[in-house]
Design a protein around this motif. Structure first.
Motif, short mmCIF file in Angstrom:
data_model
loop_
_atom_site.label_atom_id
_atom_site.label_comp_id
_atom_site.label_asym_id
_atom_site.label_seq_id
_atom_site.Cartn_x
_atom_site.Cartn_y
_atom_site.Cartn_z
N GLN A 65 7.94 -4.93 0.83
CA GLN A 65 7.33 -5.72 -0.43
C GLN A 65 6.46 -7.32 -0.61
N ASP A 66 6.58 -7.59 0.71
CA ASP A 66 5.75 -8.92 1.36
C ASP A 66 4.36 -7.59 2.50
N SER A 67 4.65 -7.04 2.19
CA SER A 67 3.64 -6.10 2.88
C SER A 67 1.85 -7.06 2.82
N ALA A 68 0.97 -6.81 3.80
CA ALA A 68 -0.29 -7.42 3.62
C ALA A 68 -1.19 -5.99 3.55
N LYS A 69 -2.49 -6.82 2.29
CA LYS A 69 -2.84 -5.21 0.97
C LYS A 69 -4.83 -5.62 1.93
N PHE A 117 0.45 1.88 5.20
CA PHE A 117 -0.79 2.68 4.40
C PHE A 117 -0.42 2.45 2.96
N TRP A 118 -1.13 2.87 1.73
CA TRP A 118 -1.71 2.22 0.25
C TRP A 118 -2.18 2.77 -0.32
N ASP A 119 -1.94 2.95 -1.40
CA ASP A 119 -3.00 3.84 -2.49
C ASP A 119 -4.03 2.92 -3.97
N ARG A 120 -5.30 3.56 -4.04
CA ARG A 120 -5.87 3.20 -4.91
C ARG A 120 -5.49 3.26 -6.43
N SER A 129 -7.56 -1.00 -10.13
CA SER A 129 -8.45 -2.00 -9.53
C SER A 129 -6.99 -3.07 -8.63
N ALA A 130 -6.44 -2.23 -8.24
CA ALA A 130 -4.60 -3.15 -7.66
C ALA A 130 -4.20 -1.49 -6.74
#
Length: 229
Positions: free
Chosen positions: A77-81, A40-43, A46-47
């Protein structure tokens, strides 16, 4: 003839040591494992930044962009975005604002064939604009646009839009194509992102430990024969 007899056990010991080294090397390789799961990611500008909260507790604001990526990784740390466009303006351009609601742009990346569970094919990445109540969580925003969702009994997100059909945070080998038998998780309520590998058969570490005993035993026999000789 006496020299030949005394050198024989030594050669055997050296040979067993060679086998032991090979087993230990294999054990080191076998320990390189990862987990197959939805990250799960937050923007942030631009990253992509790994989210500090889970989707069931995070409460995004109107205009936020969040992402989900299915992949195999050892840790954050190595999770794909997530891949692809991640602009709120482009994702939510056709979704007008409403009073009492918020819009959250979502990027859903189902990952690659290499990371897919056996027998499954990942759908193409997609984007969606979720319009939900002002106090809605990220999980509620995701449910509004990508059902069915599947969770385990520890609230770990297992599948989005029905993918994958089975499994949840299971441990896999470094080659990313072999699942640990003990962490094979279907809809049993036993899924865990931190599952241990207990395979059901003799582990590499156990085999290597047995080789140590064999080598030490052979060495002891050799020493005893030298004393008697």
């Amino acid at each position: 003839m006496t020299r030949c007899r005394r050198r024989g056990p030594a050669v055997t010991v050296l040979g067993l040591l060679g086998v032991l080294c090979a087993l230990l090397a294999g054990a080191g390789q076998a320990q390189a494992t990862g987990y197959r799961y939805w990250s799960f990611w937050d923007r942030d500008g631009s990253a992509w930044v790994y989210a500090s909260q889970g989707p069931s507790t995070a409460r995004p604001s109107d205009g936020d962009v969040q992402g989900f990526r299915f992949s195999v990784s050892e840790d954050s740390q190595d999770s794909a975005k997530p891949r692809g466009a991640a602009s709120f303006d482009s994702i939510c351009a056709a979704t007008p604002a409403r009073d009492g609601e918020k819009r959250v742009a979502l990027v859903i990346d189902f990952g690659t064939a290499q990371d897919a569970p056996s027998g499954e094919t990942p759908p193409k990445p997609r984007t969606a604009c979720a319009r939900v109540a002002d106090d809605a969580t990220s999980a509620e925003a995701l449910a509004a646009v990508a059902k069915p969702l599947r969770y385990n009994n520890q609230a770990l997100l297992c599948s989005i839009a029905g993918y994958p059909k089975t499994g949840c945070g299971e441990q896999v080998s470094s080659s990313k194509d072999t699942e640990s038998k003990s962490t094979e998780s279907k809809d049993t309520g036993k899924d865990s992102a931190a599952a241990s590998d207990d395979g059901g058969g003799p582990s590499v570490g156990l085999i290597a430990g047995g080789a140590v005993v064999v080598v030490l035993g052979a060495a002891a026999v050799w020493q005893a024969r030298r004393r008697r000789g």
